[in-house]
Write a protein that holds these residues in place. Structure first.
Motif, short mmCIF file in Angstrom:
data_model
loop_
_atom_site.label_atom_id
_atom_site.label_comp_id
_atom_site.label_asym_id
_atom_site.label_seq_id
_atom_site.Cartn_x
_atom_site.Cartn_y
_atom_site.Cartn_z
N ILE A 88 13.21 7.04 -13.17
CA ILE A 88 12.70 8.06 -12.43
C ILE A 88 12.01 7.60 -11.06
N ALA A 89 11.01 6.39 -11.54
CA ALA A 89 10.40 5.78 -10.43
C ALA A 89 11.33 4.98 -9.54
N ARG A 90 12.44 4.32 -10.28
CA ARG A 90 13.13 3.34 -9.57
C ARG A 90 14.14 4.46 -8.38
N LEU A 91 14.41 5.58 -9.11
CA LEU A 91 15.21 6.48 -8.23
C LEU A 91 14.38 6.87 -6.79
N SER A 122 25.93 2.89 -17.66
CA SER A 122 25.34 3.05 -19.04
C SER A 122 24.30 3.81 -19.25
N THR A 123 23.23 3.85 -18.40
CA THR A 123 21.95 4.57 -17.99
C THR A 123 22.46 6.18 -17.91
N MET A 124 23.69 6.43 -17.29
CA MET A 124 23.82 7.84 -17.38
C MET A 124 24.40 8.23 -18.77
N VAL A 125 25.27 7.66 -19.10
CA VAL A 125 25.81 8.02 -20.78
C VAL A 125 24.96 8.04 -21.69
N GLN A 126 23.93 7.13 -21.61
CA GLN A 126 22.88 7.00 -22.62
C GLN A 126 21.89 7.95 -22.48
N ASN A 127 21.89 8.69 -21.24
CA ASN A 127 20.75 9.87 -21.26
C ASN A 127 21.40 11.06 -21.66
N LEU A 128 22.97 11.34 -21.60
CA LEU A 128 23.74 12.43 -22.12
C LEU A 128 23.79 12.28 -23.69
N LEU A 129 23.75 11.18 -24.12
CA LEU A 129 23.80 11.05 -25.60
C LEU A 129 22.45 11.19 -26.26
N SER A 130 21.08 10.85 -25.75
CA SER A 130 20.22 11.02 -26.15
C SER A 130 19.83 12.43 -26.02
N ASN A 131 20.28 13.08 -25.02
CA ASN A 131 20.08 14.53 -24.89
C ASN A 131 20.75 15.37 -25.85
N GLY A 147 22.61 24.71 -27.87
CA GLY A 147 23.23 25.41 -26.67
C GLY A 147 21.92 25.57 -25.73
N ILE A 148 22.30 26.03 -24.59
CA ILE A 148 21.63 26.40 -23.44
C ILE A 148 21.70 27.99 -23.05
N ASP A 149 20.51 28.52 -22.86
CA ASP A 149 20.63 30.09 -22.41
C ASP A 149 21.40 29.96 -20.95
N ALA A 150 21.92 30.82 -20.54
CA ALA A 150 22.78 30.74 -19.20
C ALA A 150 21.53 30.76 -18.30
N ALA A 151 20.39 31.43 -18.29
CA ALA A 151 19.28 31.57 -17.46
C ALA A 151 18.56 30.22 -16.84
N HIS A 152 18.90 29.04 -17.95
CA HIS A 152 18.28 27.82 -17.91
C HIS A 152 19.20 27.01 -16.92
N ILE A 153 20.72 27.29 -17.14
CA ILE A 153 21.60 26.36 -16.38
C ILE A 153 21.27 25.90 -15.13
N PRO A 154 20.87 26.94 -14.19
CA PRO A 154 20.66 26.38 -12.88
C PRO A 154 19.48 25.48 -12.43
N HIS A 155 18.83 25.35 -13.65
CA HIS A 155 17.38 24.64 -13.43
C HIS A 155 17.68 23.11 -14.47
N ILE A 156 18.46 23.00 -14.98
CA ILE A 156 18.30 21.88 -15.77
C ILE A 156 18.42 20.67 -15.41
N PHE A 157 18.80 20.48 -13.98
CA PHE A 157 18.81 19.19 -13.34
C PHE A 157 17.44 19.10 -12.62
N ASP A 158 16.66 20.19 -12.73
CA ASP A 158 15.30 19.80 -12.00
C ASP A 158 14.48 18.72 -12.82
N ASN A 203 21.97 13.25 -12.99
CA ASN A 203 22.33 14.00 -11.80
C ASN A 203 22.28 13.34 -10.65
N ARG A 204 21.01 12.49 -10.41
CA ARG A 204 20.91 11.69 -9.38
C ARG A 204 21.39 10.49 -9.16
#
Length: 553
Positions: free
Chosen positions: A252-255, A308-317, A348-359, A383-384
């Motif tokens: 995130i610091a690099r971004l 690779s970084t993107m897929v790694q983060n999705l896998l880790s999550n 899974g994720i509650d619907a209320a959290h979906i709009p904020h998960i990329f924050d 996302n970024r």
């Protein structure tokens, strides 16, 4: 500190600023009256006009000065936000200025400055609403002058000019106030996010470090080889948690630094994805997760490092939230684009959290759920990076049913692909005989890295600084800071010159890439931010070796 606590502090800070602003406005009014009275005397308005008007002005000065002092005393005795007091003070200001300009005529012209001052002062101190009210009062003041004075009716252009100034300056100030308010709100949101981060990070750092201390104490007293092996695995797992946390912060610091470039090339997905699966197998075992990868032969046009970084983060999550279930990594192709999807059968994720998960620093945690490591940066990073690469990121999830996260709109590469690079699964010892020059000034890190490379079969030449003599090698690994004002880039260039060959190199650093990239890094040097996971280092070394073999064919 909790987010609600931060918000409360922010509200209290804003309120205290308004209280201070009201006191300063009252104090400023005292100075303005003193300056105004001095001007009335020096200009002759008080002395060179008729006795009746002079007497009226003296009564006005006395009354208004008393009024100003009373407002000031009231703010001292009753501090706080009192809208009625503000409006009364503003009305008194404009009425007094209108009266003096009405009486003074030409000599009263300079007092128009105070009308602008009062208008902007109230707006800047108390906000846009009071700026609008003050602007309306200023216009009413000018209209009053026009209606009650022959002198001002004979100066229509002057009045129009004053009116435009009293409209344009507050309008511009209103824009600035809006931008300031937006910046303040953004700063408050950022402060709340940083507070959430500190709360999560302190928890996620304390937990593994706390457990490592206990494991090390047990390791010293353990006599059974099986017990020692279990403790070592647990220490490795705890260190992995700390490593992943720091990696997220570095990403995130690099971004945020804006220094990431997208270097697109033909990328065969199978070696990239299979290596990522291999790197995450141990973590998946720790979380009791079964990983499944659907092999693909597709090649895409993308930056391999960012992808690779993107897929790694999705896998880790997915692994974090799919404890005791299954995670599937696969590729879907539709026409000229590809989607890389990660499916999990977790909570899974509650619907209320979906709009904020990329924050940034946001975690979709429900009270009663099992704690999961991380500070809420994984999906924000993906996302970024996806936006930077021209891809799209999408999440579909149902509470209790699992989640599907995918990177979409990745263009297919239709050019003839190069032979696939060897993945971690292709050979039992892909690094056997690979010659590495290792330069690291920290003796513990040098010893540990050397032992790890030799365990993988590498022939290592370890050095604490730039060596006077080196044997032929295939790769250089150097730390960035080598002490005595020596940089790893200088060591790499010196070794290349000694060997007469542009050897590929890995530069390990604790700095942000933005700092390192300005210090002589060339295309043949790959930067790795510490801490570097052993699986990642081994994968990169295997890729370097496979690339050198392909070039020699």
């Amino acid at each position: 500190m909790t987010a609600s606590g931060t918000e409360t502090i922010g509200q209290l800070s804003a309120e205290s600023l308004e209280i201070t602003a009201e006191y300063r406005q009252a104090r400023s009014r005292l100075w303005n009256v003193s300056i105004g009275v001095l001007y009335l005397y020096l200009s002759g308005i008080l002395t060179d006009i008729s006795e009746d008007i002079s007497e009226a002005l003296l009564i006005y000065v006395t009354c208004f000065s008393t009024f100003v002092v009373l407002i000031y005393v009231h703010t001292r005795l009753r501090p706080g936000i009192v809208p009625a007091r503000r409006l009364i003070a503003m009305l008194g200001d404009f009425c007094s200025l209108t009266f003096v300009m009405l009486v003074g005529e030409t000599l009263g012209l300079p007092l128009y400055v105070f009308i602008v001052w009062v208008t902007l002062g109230n707006g800047m101190r108390f906000g846009q609403r009071y700026l609008v009210i003050a602007s309306v009062m200023a216009q009413l003041s000018l209209i009053t002058l026009f209606l009650l004075s022959d002198y001002w009716r004979q100066q229509p252009y002057l009045l129009v000019t004053f009116s435009m100034v009293a409209l344009v300056l507050p309008a511009y100030a209103r824009v600035l106030l809006g931008q300031t308010a937006q910046a303040r709100d953004e700063a408050l949101v950022a402060m709340q996010a940083k507070s959430r981060f500190l709360a999560h990070a302190s928890h996620d750092l304390r937990q593994p470090i706390h457990s490592i201390g206990y494991y090390l104490s047990l390791l010293r007293t353990s006599r059974s080889a099986a017990d020692r092996e279990k403790l070592i695995v647990r220490i490795e797992r705890a260190l992995g948690s700390v490593s992943r946390l720091f990696k997220s912060l570095l990403d995130i610091a690099r971004l945020d630094s804006g220094t990431i470039d997208v270097n697109r090339e033909a990328v065969a997905l199978h070696p990239l994805l299979s290596d990522l699966v291999q790197q995450n197998e141990q973590v998946a075992q720790w979380h009791d997760v079964k990983m499944r990868y659907v092999r693909t032969s597709v090649s895409v046009s993308a930056d391999p490092t960012l992808l690779s970084t993107m897929v790694q983060n999705l896998l880790s999550n997915a692994i974090k939230y799919a404890r005791g279930s299954e995670v599937v990594l696969g590729v879907r192709r539709k026409g000229g684009v590809v989607a890389i999807e990660v499916h999990d059968a977790g909570i899974g994720i509650d619907a209320a959290h979906i709009p904020h998960i990329f924050d940034e620093f946001y975690r979709a945690h429900v009270e009663g759920d099992r704690d999961s490591e991380g500070v809420g940066l994984g999906l924000a990073i993906v996302n970024r990076l996806a936006q930077l690469s021209g891809f799209t990121l999408s999440i579909r999830s149902r509470r209790g049913k699992g989640t599907t996260a995918g990177i979409y709109e990745i263009p297919v590469n239709f050019e003839k692909r190069k032979p696939e690079q060897a993945s971690m699964h292709d050979t039992a010892k892909p690094l056997a005989g690979y010659r590495v020059i290792l330069i690291e000034d920290n003796p513990d890190v040098l010893d540990a890295t050397c032992a790890l490379l030799e365990h993988w079969g590498c022939a290592v030449q370890p050095h604490p600084t730039i060596p006077a003599h080196v044997e032929p090698a295939d790769l250089i690994i150097a730390d960035y800071d080598l002490g005595d004002r020596t940089l790893g880039t200088s060591a790499i260039l010196a070794i290349r010159e000694k060997l007469g060959s542009i050897l590929p190199a890995i530069l390990m650093t604790g700095h942000a890439d933005a700092v390192v990239s300005k210090k002589g890094v060339d295309e043949g040097m790959q930067i790795l931010a510490k801490p570097v996971q052993p699986a990642m280092l081994r994968s990169i070394l295997s890729t370097f070796r496979a690339a050198s073999r392909n070039r020699s064919l």
